[in-house]
Design an enzyme around this catalytic site. Structure first.
Site, PDB file in Angstrom:
ATOM      1  N   ASN A 226       0.845  -1.191   0.000  1.00  0.00           N
ATOM      2  CA  ASN A 226       0.000   0.000   0.000  1.00  0.00           C
ATOM      3  C   ASN A 226       0.880   1.240   0.000  1.00  0.00           C
ATOM      4  O   ASN A 226       2.104   1.145  -0.079  1.00  0.00           O
ATOM      5  CB  ASN A 226      -0.955  -0.018   1.198  1.00  0.00           C
ATOM      6  CG  ASN A 226      -0.212  -0.158   2.515  1.00  0.00           C
ATOM      7  OD1 ASN A 226       0.589   0.695   2.887  1.00  0.00           O
ATOM      8  ND2 ASN A 226      -0.469  -1.258   3.214  1.00  0.00           N
ATOM      9  N   LYS A 361     -12.554  -4.172  18.349  1.00  0.00           N
ATOM     10  CA  LYS A 361     -11.226  -4.747  18.587  1.00  0.00           C
ATOM     11  C   LYS A 361     -10.756  -4.571  20.027  1.00  0.00           C
ATOM     12  O   LYS A 361      -9.655  -4.990  20.378  1.00  0.00           O
ATOM     13  CB  LYS A 361     -10.215  -4.134  17.616  1.00  0.00           C
ATOM     14  CG  LYS A 361     -10.566  -4.433  16.166  1.00  0.00           C
ATOM     15  CD  LYS A 361      -9.410  -4.229  15.227  1.00  0.00           C
ATOM     16  CE  LYS A 361      -9.780  -4.650  13.805  1.00  0.00           C
ATOM     17  NZ  LYS A 361      -8.637  -4.604  12.883  1.00  0.00           N
TER      18      LYS A 361
END
Length: 422
Positions: A226, A361
């Site tokens: 990325n 998370k």
């Protein structure tokens, strides 16, 4: 690993920080040795006392006379110099230094330092000196990537050496990749940061930070990745050191110098980053997951380069999920779990997605930024962010306007360290 502005100038503030500091500069063999002359000049302009020690190989690339003229001091080249050693000169020199800086440092010198060798003046000084030590590696990209070099560099970090770089780019041999010595201005900046950082104490928090992209191999020459430059993570590392933390930086492949005072561990893939994160997290006070970790990797990377098929217009790849680093750290049991800060790079519904990730998370704090905004986020020097964190009363938040990543990092670290006290 903060982006350093390469200006070649010395400001009044820098002069006041470095005035009177005693720098022992070691130079080993390598084409980058010619850059050491500028390092000496920058240090002298800032008011430092500089003494130079050269290996025999370094003298093939730059002469002692040049460095003597720039430093104003005799250059030492031999451990067995009868005149210098009449008064145990190498011990006196080791005690004299406020810091030991080696630039460039070859793969050979790094290996000898790791194994505690003292077969020339420079390695002997390093063993004899109790001063902090900074080192700027310089070598061919294949030598830098070799597992033996990476093991040696990791051991240097564990031994307390502060790595500066290396940088990536064109090399004298014609290769392109990591291994170039950091530019003299970046090395000078690292020395400045070393002397301006808050000293560590036994109560200093240990901050572990992931930064940069990961690379997931498709074949020996191609990978999935990325646009992350690592600048935000490296800015966080520098800010944490400046605020008195002990910092370990787990870095994907980036072209940034290691901030002074930071122990850097280089990785490539998400699995490698996960392994290092899970090893270090139980001993950390604060874990910041700033890396742009690839969500998927190839199920079976090709052993050889994938060739284009003339009779096929498409290529099908089977991808499998990578481990969720930040979630796995957050799920560690009590007593082994640090405070966990995550990042969310979004292109829409910033606050909604950030809240969802914070809760899903199990994080303590999250920094969300809109990477669709021009000039912010990936690859840029500026960023804006929404900070959300948990309190006894619920969730609080603060919006940070666009600003340099170095400045934003300072605010993030201050907020995270403040939460540790609750």
């Amino acid at each position: 690993m903060v982006s350093v502005s390469v200006t070649g100038s010395v400001t009044p503030t820098t002069v006041s920080t470095l005035a009177g500091k005693r720098i022992l500069l070691g130079i080993s063999a390598g084409i980058a040795a010619y850059k050491s002359a500028l390092i000496v000049r920058l240090l002298k302009q800032a008011g430092c006392e500089v003494r130079v020690v050269m290996t025999s190989g370094a003298q093939a690339f730059i002469t002692p006379l040049t460095l003597q003229a720039l430093s104003g001091e005799p250059v030492r080249t031999s451990l067995l110099d009868p005149e210098a050693e009449a008064g145990m000169g190498h011990i006196e020199l080791a005690r004299w230094a406020d810091i030991v800086l080696i630039a460039p440092a070859t793969a050979d010198l790094i290996a000898r330092l790791v194994h505690g060798m003292a077969d020339d003046l420079l390695t002997t000084l390093c063993l004899a000196s109790e001063a902090p030590k900074l080192i700027a590696p310089a070598m061919n990209q294949a030598m830098w990537r070799h597992p033996a070099t990476q093991r040696n560099v990791a051991q240097l970090g564990a031994d307390g050496w502060q790595l500066i770089g290396p940088a990536a780019g064109d090399q004298a041999c014609g290769d392109v990749g990591p291994g170039r010595m950091s530019e003299p201005e970046a090395i000078f900046e690292a020395v400045t940061r070393h002397f301006s950082a808050t000293p560590l104490t036994s109560n200093s928090p240990h901050v572990v930070i992931t930064a940069g992209p990961t690379r997931e191999a498709l074949d020996p020459v191609r990978y999935l990745s990325n646009h992350s430059s690592g600048k935000m993570g490296y800015a966080l590392a520098a800010a944490a050191v400046a605020q008195g933390a002990r910092v370990t930086l787990i870095s994907g492949p980036v072209a940034l110098p290691t901030p002074a005072g930071v122990t850097r561990i280089d990785v490539e893939s998400a699995e490698q980053m996960h392994q290092e994160a899970m090893r270090l997290a139980p001993e950390a006070t604060l874990f910041i997951g700033c890396a742009a970790v690839a969500d998927y990797r190839s199920a079976s990377p090709a052993e050889h380069k994938l060739k284009k098929q003339a009779d096929r217009d498409t290529l099908t790849l089977t991808l499998i999920k990578n481990p969720d680093i930040i979630a796995d750290v957050a799920a560690l049991p009590a007593g082994k779990r640090p405070m966990v800060v995550g990042f969310a790079a979004e292109t829409q519904q910033l606050e909604q997605y950030a809240h969802d990730k914070l809760n899903r998370k199990g994080l303590d704090m999250i920094i969300a930024n809109d990477v669709s905004q021009a000039g912010l986020g990936f690859g840029s020097n500026d960023n804006a962010a929404l900070l959300l964190w948990r309190t006894a009363q619920g969730t609080e938040h603060r919006l940070e306007a666009p600003q340099p990543k170095t400045q934003l990092a300072q605010g993030i670290i201050r907020q995270a360290l403040a939460l540790l006290s609750f």
